[in-house]
Design an enzyme around this catalytic site. Sequence first.
Site, PDB file in Angstrom:
ATOM      1  CE1 TYR A  86     105.005 -35.874   3.782  1.00 25.86           C
ATOM      2  CE2 TYR A  86     103.489 -36.965   2.271  1.00 25.86           C
ATOM      3  CZ  TYR A  86     103.731 -36.007   3.238  1.00 25.86           C
ATOM      4  OH  TYR A  86     102.711 -35.189   3.660  1.00 25.86           O
ATOM      5  CB  SER A 142      99.895 -37.582   4.013  1.00 23.00           C
ATOM      6  OG  SER A 142      99.763 -37.379   2.614  1.00 23.00           O
TER       7      SER A 142
HETATM    8  P1  NAP Z   1     104.645 -26.668   5.415  1.00 24.11           P
HETATM    9  O1  NAP Z   1     103.855 -25.567   4.806  1.00 24.11           O
HETATM   10  O2  NAP Z   1     105.860 -27.176   4.710  1.00 24.11           O
HETATM   11  O3  NAP Z   1     105.046 -26.242   6.909  1.00 24.11           O
HETATM   12  C1  NAP Z   1     105.853 -27.073   7.658  1.00 24.11           C
HETATM   13  C2  NAP Z   1     105.958 -26.525   9.048  1.00 24.11           C
HETATM   14  O4  NAP Z   1     106.706 -27.450   9.844  1.00 24.11           O
HETATM   15  C3  NAP Z   1     106.694 -25.205   9.139  1.00 24.11           C
HETATM   16  O5  NAP Z   1     106.092 -24.454  10.183  1.00 24.11           O
HETATM   17  C4  NAP Z   1     108.115 -25.606   9.519  1.00 24.11           C
HETATM   18  O6  NAP Z   1     108.800 -24.591  10.208  1.00 24.11           O
HETATM   19  C5  NAP Z   1     107.810 -26.772  10.439  1.00 24.11           C
HETATM   20  N1  NAP Z   1     108.882 -27.763  10.593  1.00 24.11           N
HETATM   21  C6  NAP Z   1     109.415 -28.567   9.643  1.00 24.11           C
HETATM   22  N2  NAP Z   1     110.326 -29.387  10.188  1.00 24.11           N
HETATM   23  C7  NAP Z   1     110.383 -29.100  11.511  1.00 24.11           C
HETATM   24  C8  NAP Z   1     111.137 -29.586  12.598  1.00 24.11           C
HETATM   25  N3  NAP Z   1     112.049 -30.579  12.445  1.00 24.11           N
HETATM   26  N4  NAP Z   1     110.926 -29.051  13.828  1.00 24.11           N
HETATM   27  C9  NAP Z   1     110.017 -28.060  13.998  1.00 24.11           C
HETATM   28  N5  NAP Z   1     109.261 -27.568  13.004  1.00 24.11           N
HETATM   29  C10 NAP Z   1     109.451 -28.063  11.772  1.00 24.11           C
HETATM   30  O7  NAP Z   1     103.732 -27.968   5.663  1.00 24.11           O
HETATM   31  P2  NAP Z   1     102.169 -28.259   5.391  1.00 24.11           P
HETATM   32  O8  NAP Z   1     101.991 -28.519   3.955  1.00 24.11           O
HETATM   33  O9  NAP Z   1     101.335 -27.265   6.107  1.00 24.11           O
HETATM   34  O10 NAP Z   1     102.052 -29.672   6.111  1.00 24.11           O
HETATM   35  C11 NAP Z   1     101.661 -29.810   7.460  1.00 24.11           C
HETATM   36  C12 NAP Z   1     101.349 -31.282   7.680  1.00 24.11           C
HETATM   37  O11 NAP Z   1     100.365 -31.708   6.734  1.00 24.11           O
HETATM   38  C13 NAP Z   1     102.545 -32.218   7.485  1.00 24.11           C
HETATM   39  O12 NAP Z   1     102.476 -33.262   8.428  1.00 24.11           O
HETATM   40  C14 NAP Z   1     102.331 -32.778   6.091  1.00 24.11           C
HETATM   41  O13 NAP Z   1     102.940 -34.022   5.903  1.00 24.11           O
HETATM   42  C15 NAP Z   1     100.816 -32.865   6.058  1.00 24.11           C
HETATM   43  N6  NAP Z   1     100.235 -32.920   4.722  1.00 24.11           N
HETATM   44  C16 NAP Z   1     100.333 -31.859   3.865  1.00 24.11           C
HETATM   45  C17 NAP Z   1      99.762 -31.959   2.604  1.00 24.11           C
HETATM   46  C18 NAP Z   1      99.813 -30.842   1.598  1.00 24.11           C
HETATM   47  O14 NAP Z   1      99.313 -31.033   0.467  1.00 24.11           O
HETATM   48  N7  NAP Z   1     100.354 -29.692   1.937  1.00 24.11           N
HETATM   49  C19 NAP Z   1      99.122 -33.144   2.212  1.00 24.11           C
HETATM   50  C20 NAP Z   1      99.077 -34.193   3.104  1.00 24.11           C
HETATM   51  C21 NAP Z   1      99.632 -34.074   4.358  1.00 24.11           C
HETATM   52  P3  NAP Z   1     109.791 -23.541   9.410  1.00 24.11           P
HETATM   53  O15 NAP Z   1     108.973 -22.923   8.320  1.00 24.11           O
HETATM   54  O16 NAP Z   1     110.209 -22.588  10.462  1.00 24.11           O
HETATM   55  O17 NAP Z   1     110.912 -24.373   8.871  1.00 24.11           O
END
Ligand code: NAP
Length: 253
Positions: A161, A147
């Site tokens: 985080y 991130s």
């Molecule tokens: P998200 O929409 O919250 O989705 C999270 C996913 O991870 C879901 O499929 C969830 O499954 C799964 N998950 C969470 N904990 C888990 C566990 N312990 N075991 C297995 N699966 C698990 O996340 P996102 O925003 O797409 O983020 C994806 C990545 O990008 C992350 O590493 C995040 O830190 C990074 N990121 C995101 C942003 C942003 O602005 N969104 C910015 C920087 C970095 P369920 O739905 O079934 O619970």
Amino acid sequence: MSNKQKKVALITGGSRGIGRATSLLLAQNGYDLCINYLNNEQAARAVQRAVLAHGVRCELYRGDVTKEDQVLAMFEFIDQHLGHLTALVNNAALMLPQISIEQVTEARLNKIFSSNITSYFLCAREAVLRMAHKHGGDGGSIVNVSSLAALSGSPHEYLDYAASKGAIDTMTIGLAREMSREGVRVNAVRPGLIYTDMHADGGEAARVDRVKYSLPLGRGGQPEEVAQAIYWLLSEQSSFTTGDTINVAGGMN
Ligand code: NAP
């Protein structure tokens, strides 16, 4: 990795957001997939249906990537149902509601660090055991989803985080060097302010729209824009790149 080898990828947290977009892009490009998720089976099944429409194989695996026994079982499931793993996207992670240092607790830190660090290490270990030449593997590619918070530190919001993502940046460099003669490339992406449900989990569903004007591009990003960078880093198009990280953050660095 040989060009003729069938491409098989595991995407942790592949049922929503960036993981979902990555699953769809990899399927379009001929990867067989294992899509991991934790709770939301309906969302996972919807992604599986969309992936299968591209004519590739797709297995779902419900499992908590913070738990070693569940990670082991997931990789064994892939061995049996999809065959030789060639790509890992360490993507599943957690953000908890905003706090400052005064509100930090041991329980919160353990939850964040196990979700965002331990899980990446466990999945990377199992991938290396299947990909590295010294273990009889044909090579492969790992992409860690970090991130931009790793660079900003997320003061007053998500110190824990952000620190977890800093650990992933460091792990990416070290593991890439450990694997540099083993046929396994390890890279990362640093998304910033992407429209996903993670912000609701982080206590502010509309956060991207509140702060998007602080980005040079003046808008939030879409999961599909991050998926493109992940796909490139996994693919042979990036064959001379390892231990590196791409910001996908609207010009923030
Ligand atoms: P998200 O929409 O919250 O989705 C999270 C996913 O991870 C879901 O499929 C969830 O499954 C799964 N998950 C969470 N904990 C888990 C566990 N312990 N075991 C297995 N699966 C698990 O996340 P996102 O925003 O797409 O983020 C994806 C990545 O990008 C992350 O590493 C995040 O830190 C990074 N990121 C995101 C942003 C942003 O602005 N969104 C910015 C920087 C970095 P369920 O739905 O079934 O619970």
